[in-house]
Design a protein around this motif. Structure first.
Motif, PDB file in Angstrom:
ATOM      1  N   ILE A  54     -60.950 -44.536 -30.031  1.00 21.11           N
ATOM      2  CA  ILE A  54     -61.039 -44.632 -28.704  1.00 21.11           C
ATOM      3  C   ILE A  54     -62.359 -45.400 -28.443  1.00 21.11           C
ATOM      4  O   ILE A  54     -63.221 -45.222 -29.030  1.00 21.11           O
ATOM      5  N   VAL A  55     -62.353 -46.073 -27.149  1.00 23.71           N
ATOM      6  CA  VAL A  55     -63.850 -46.651 -26.776  1.00 23.71           C
ATOM      7  C   VAL A  55     -63.703 -46.213 -25.514  1.00 23.71           C
ATOM      8  O   VAL A  55     -62.785 -46.036 -24.715  1.00 23.71           O
ATOM      9  N   TYR A  56     -65.165 -45.817 -24.961  1.00 27.58           N
ATOM     10  CA  TYR A  56     -65.129 -45.391 -23.793  1.00 27.58           C
ATOM     11  C   TYR A  56     -66.266 -46.290 -23.244  1.00 27.58           C
ATOM     12  O   TYR A  56     -67.162 -46.520 -23.575  1.00 27.58           O
ATOM     13  N   HIS A  57     -66.099 -46.913 -21.798  1.00 27.62           N
ATOM     14  CA  HIS A  57     -66.699 -47.569 -20.968  1.00 27.62           C
ATOM     15  C   HIS A  57     -67.429 -46.907 -20.066  1.00 27.62           C
ATOM     16  O   HIS A  57     -66.806 -46.745 -18.792  1.00 27.62           O
ATOM     17  N   ALA A  58     -68.661 -46.254 -20.182  1.00 26.54           N
ATOM     18  CA  ALA A  58     -69.359 -45.465 -19.102  1.00 26.54           C
ATOM     19  C   ALA A  58     -69.468 -45.945 -17.904  1.00 26.54           C
ATOM     20  O   ALA A  58     -69.265 -45.102 -16.757  1.00 26.54           O
ATOM     21  N   PRO A  59     -69.632 -47.138 -17.608  1.00 24.38           N
ATOM     22  CA  PRO A  59     -69.931 -47.785 -16.229  1.00 24.38           C
ATOM     23  C   PRO A  59     -68.743 -47.412 -15.469  1.00 24.38           C
ATOM     24  O   PRO A  59     -68.966 -47.196 -14.195  1.00 24.38           O
ATOM     25  N   THR A  60     -67.558 -47.721 -15.996  1.00 24.04           N
ATOM     26  CA  THR A  60     -66.291 -47.858 -15.256  1.00 24.04           C
ATOM     27  C   THR A  60     -65.553 -46.387 -15.517  1.00 24.04           C
ATOM     28  O   THR A  60     -64.554 -46.226 -15.057  1.00 24.04           O
ATOM     29  N   ARG A  61     -65.852 -45.705 -16.266  1.00 25.51           N
ATOM     30  CA  ARG A  61     -65.313 -44.484 -16.984  1.00 25.51           C
ATOM     31  C   ARG A  61     -63.905 -44.598 -17.273  1.00 25.51           C
ATOM     32  O   ARG A  61     -63.155 -43.738 -17.022  1.00 25.51           O
ATOM     33  N   SER A  62     -63.980 -45.953 -18.014  1.00 25.98           N
ATOM     34  CA  SER A  62     -62.492 -46.171 -18.537  1.00 25.98           C
ATOM     35  C   SER A  62     -62.539 -46.207 -19.959  1.00 25.98           C
ATOM     36  O   SER A  62     -63.362 -46.161 -20.931  1.00 25.98           O
ATOM     37  N   TYR A  63     -61.091 -45.747 -20.640  1.00 28.05           N
ATOM     38  CA  TYR A  63     -60.921 -45.472 -21.892  1.00 28.05           C
ATOM     39  C   TYR A  63     -59.866 -46.551 -22.462  1.00 28.05           C
ATOM     40  O   TYR A  63     -59.042 -47.028 -21.609  1.00 28.05           O
ATOM     41  N   GLY A  64     -60.085 -46.840 -23.903  1.00 26.60           N
ATOM     42  CA  GLY A  64     -59.189 -47.712 -24.266  1.00 26.60           C
ATOM     43  C   GLY A  64     -58.783 -47.288 -25.729  1.00 26.60           C
ATOM     44  O   GLY A  64     -59.773 -46.692 -26.332  1.00 26.60           O
TER      45      GLY A  64
END
Length: 93
Positions: A54-64
């Motif tokens: 999993i990658v987590y993009h904190a600024p948008t609070r999105s996960y991939g």
């Protein structure tokens, strides 16, 4: 045959689930917490590590979910693959 959570997560997650001091949760469940915050000691780039899921993009609070094909592609997810919680920061349709 029904699998339980304890049989499919890593031992570190199981240990944190039985700990008397709850960890600071920034994600929906302990499994997501483990995988979203995972840092491999052998690979500086998370896309090179086969254990990084999993990658987590904190600024948008999105996960991939990482696509392990040698590139840096991800597939954005709207629900946690472990607990089913809706990931509120996701923008996927």
């Amino acid at each position: 045959m029904r699998l339980t959570l304890a049989k499919i997560v890593l031992p570190q997650v199981i240990q944190s689930m039985t700990s008397t001091t709850p960890p600071q949760m920034t994600h929906c469940c302990q499994s997501m917490q483990y995988f979203a915050d995972y840092h491999c000691p052998d690979h500086a780039n998370p896309f090179d590590c086969p254990d990084q899921l999993i990658v987590y993009h904190a600024p948008t609070r999105s996960y991939g979910l990482i696509v392990h094909d040698g590139g840096s592609s991800t597939i954005e997810i709207r629900f946690c693959p472990w607990c089913g919680t809706h990931l509120t920061g996701s923008t996927a349709v």
